[in-house]
Design a protein around this motif. Structure first.
Motif, mmCIF file in Angstrom:
data_model
loop_
_atom_site.group_PDB
_atom_site.id
_atom_site.type_symbol
_atom_site.label_atom_id
_atom_site.label_comp_id
_atom_site.label_asym_id
_atom_site.label_seq_id
_atom_site.Cartn_x
_atom_site.Cartn_y
_atom_site.Cartn_z
ATOM 1 N N PHE A 188 0.772 -1.492 -8.413
ATOM 2 C CA PHE A 188 1.116 -2.333 -9.568
ATOM 3 C C PHE A 188 2.534 -2.872 -9.451
ATOM 4 C CE2 PHE A 188 3.059 -2.826 -13.748
ATOM 5 C CZ PHE A 188 2.195 -3.744 -14.332
ATOM 6 N N PHE A 189 3.488 -1.993 -9.201
ATOM 7 C CA PHE A 189 4.881 -2.442 -9.149
ATOM 8 C C PHE A 189 5.163 -3.272 -7.894
ATOM 9 C CE2 PHE A 189 5.388 1.047 -12.223
ATOM 10 C CZ PHE A 189 6.100 0.373 -13.199
ATOM 11 N N PHE A 190 4.472 -2.953 -6.807
ATOM 12 C CA PHE A 190 4.627 -3.766 -5.599
ATOM 13 C C PHE A 190 4.143 -5.191 -5.856
ATOM 14 C CE2 PHE A 190 2.607 -5.492 -1.738
ATOM 15 C CZ PHE A 190 3.731 -5.611 -0.931
ATOM 16 N N GLY A 191 2.963 -5.323 -6.455
ATOM 17 C CA GLY A 191 2.436 -6.651 -6.763
ATOM 18 C C GLY A 191 3.312 -7.403 -7.744
ATOM 19 N N LEU A 192 3.829 -6.691 -8.743
ATOM 20 C CA LEU A 192 4.682 -7.315 -9.756
ATOM 21 C C LEU A 192 5.956 -7.878 -9.132
ATOM 22 C CD1 LEU A 192 4.910 -7.675 -12.905
ATOM 23 C CD2 LEU A 192 6.304 -5.598 -12.882
ATOM 24 N N LEU A 193 6.625 -7.058 -8.327
ATOM 25 C CA LEU A 193 7.881 -7.492 -7.704
ATOM 26 C C LEU A 193 7.647 -8.621 -6.706
ATOM 27 C CD1 LEU A 193 9.553 -4.007 -7.105
ATOM 28 C CD2 LEU A 193 10.305 -5.760 -8.717
ATOM 29 N N LEU A 194 6.599 -8.491 -5.927
ATOM 30 C CA LEU A 194 6.329 -9.515 -4.926
ATOM 31 C C LEU A 194 5.943 -10.840 -5.585
ATOM 32 C CD1 LEU A 194 6.473 -9.327 -1.850
ATOM 33 C CD2 LEU A 194 3.992 -9.224 -1.814
ATOM 34 N N GLY A 195 5.190 -10.755 -6.679
ATOM 35 C CA GLY A 195 4.838 -11.968 -7.405
ATOM 36 C C GLY A 195 6.060 -12.686 -7.939
ATOM 37 N N GLY A 196 6.995 -11.921 -8.500
ATOM 38 C CA GLY A 196 8.228 -12.520 -8.995
ATOM 39 C C GLY A 196 9.069 -13.120 -7.885
ATOM 40 N N LEU A 197 9.150 -12.414 -6.764
ATOM 41 C CA LEU A 197 9.933 -12.926 -5.632
ATOM 42 C C LEU A 197 9.346 -14.220 -5.085
ATOM 43 C CD1 LEU A 197 10.919 -9.755 -3.551
ATOM 44 C CD2 LEU A 197 12.475 -11.479 -4.468
#
Length: 436
Positions: free
Chosen positions: A345-354
């Motif tokens: 979840f947090f990996f996808g969230l951060l990567l999406g924002g980046l």
């Protein structure tokens, strides 16, 4: 209620077309984790060789950035995108006939990647022509297509691999990708941008040919000196490449490269890592579901943080890279399906924002005259860096029997990227003082 103008409608259409292009083109490359695992058994090879075509794909796509910029200036975004969509579909379909990993490397890693680059590398530039405000939100919405497409394609691919095997799955993916051609045909450049930058030269030529000859005689100005115009155009094209000497652009390219390096490496090994950490085969698809939903959320909403002015684009990127480094540190110690879902979840969230914000950094800090080359070429440093990925994956997993060392490497990359993001504003100030 405010009535939508024609420009607003055109911008909305541009966003939807970008959403579809990313959804069908970019999400396909993210299926590497599923295809990589099946390639090991299908072609009876080790992990290093199995990962090579899927990592080569990102390398090739990034390497052709300057070429895409030149082609866009010459033929227009629409023609380049159509060519890319067609080539991608045919290349992936050709993998159906592959009987060894070398053939897959040529078709997926080279031909599909070239089409992938032609079809998507200029999409952020296309959006910047339609959105003067809220560009990060527009990029986020477009990149959300990647997440939605990946969410749908991962289920289809998982089922297809069971029912039809790897070769049959390639053919099914190819058929789905062919729908992107329709979206590419609908691409339209704003008229004012067309006249200023000459991006859609094919459209302009077509429009000029439709003017009746008797009207041309009455209204057309004296014929210009075409040799002078051509010389000026050639000089302009040469000057465009000066952006590669800009220290700000060089640093931006580095963080674009590290973002993609982390992205492609993690997605390639995610299934393998999840199995090492206790995720059953039946639950693998749920991990991808969590990553996709979080990625979608990040792409749709995290761009609002920078658009609203709460954080600058570079501060947001610095914080995201630092958080990503902490996340990689945590995965070394966690076990079990639940904790892997939290990581996902947090990996996808951060990567999406980046993904959303990093693309806007190029448009924000680089002059508009360089955008046609600077935006497609933003990943130009990834190709040489990518040649370390397959050996690292093979070394840490096959030789050392653990991905921990690879995650330590990714942590170091994240720390370096975060520091570069904090350094760039100071370089921008220095550049302004120097040009005065």
């Amino acid at each position: 209620m405010k009535k939508l103008s024609q420009d607003d409608i055109n911008s909305l259409i541009a966003g939807l077309l970008s959403f579809v292009l990313y959804g069908l083109m970019m999400s396909t490359s993210r299926l590497a984790s599923l295809l990589f695992v099946d390639a090991i058994t299908r072609y009876n090879i080790d992990r290093e060789r199995a990962s090579f075509p899927f990592l080569l794909c990102y390398t090739t796509r990034s390497a052709i950035g300057p070429l895409v910029g030149i082609l866009v200036k010459k033929f227009g975004i629409r023609a380049v995108a159509i060519s890319g969509c067609l080539l991608s579909s045919f290349a992936v379909g050709g993998c159906f006939f592959a009987e060894d990993i070398v053939t897959v490397a040529i078709l997926w890693g080279v031909l599909y990647a070239i089409g992938f680059g032609l079809g998507t590398l200029s999409v952020p530039h296309y959006l910047s022509l339609h959105f003067s405000k809220h560009l990060d939100k527009a990029n986020g919405f477009a990149y959300a297509g990647d997440s939605v497409g990946y969410f749908l394609l991962s289920f289809i691919t998982e089922h297809s691999l069971v029912m039809y095997g790897l070769s049959g799955t390639f053919l099914i993916i190819s058929c789905m990708m062919l729908h992107s051609v329709a979206a590419a045909f609908l691409i339209k450049i704003p008229k004012e941008s067309c006249h200023k930058t000459g991006l859609d030269s094919s459209t302009e030529k077509g429009e000029s040919q439709e003017i009746p000859s008797h009207l041309k005689e009455v209204s057309s100005p004296p014929a210009p000196n075409y040799s002078t115009v051509e010389t000026a155009q050639q000089k302009s094209e040469i000057n465009t490449f000066r952006v590669f000497l800009d220290p700000v652009y060089i640093l931006i390219v580095i963080i674009q490269c590290t973002m993609l390096y982390n992205h492609s490496t993690t997605y390639t090994i995610l299934i393998d890592v999840s199995r090492d950490h206790g995720v059953s085969v039946d639950h693998e698809v749920y991990l991808f579901l969590v990553v996709s939903v979080a990625d979608l959320f990040g792409r749709l909403f995290l761009g609002s943080i920078t658009d609203a002015g709460y954080l600058t684009k570079l501060n947001f990127s610095a914080l995201s890279f630092a958080s990503l480094g902490l996340l990689y540190a945590s995965i070394i110690w966690i076990k079990g399906s639940a904790m892997m879902m939290v990581f996902g979840f947090f990996f996808g969230l951060l990567l999406g924002g980046l993904h959303t914000v990093n693309v806007g950094i190029v448009s924000f800090y680089i002059d508009k005259e360089y955008h046609s080359i600077a935006v497609p070429s933003r990943l130009i440093l990834y190709p040489p860096a990518s040649f370390t990925q397959a050996p690292l994956i093979g070394y840490f997993r096959d030789t050392l029997r653990s991905y921990d060392g690879l995650f330590y490497t990714l942590i170091g990359i994240c720390c370096m990227s975060s520091l570069i993001c904090l350094l760039i504003p100071h370089i921008v100030v220095w550049r302004k003082r120097r040009t005065r």
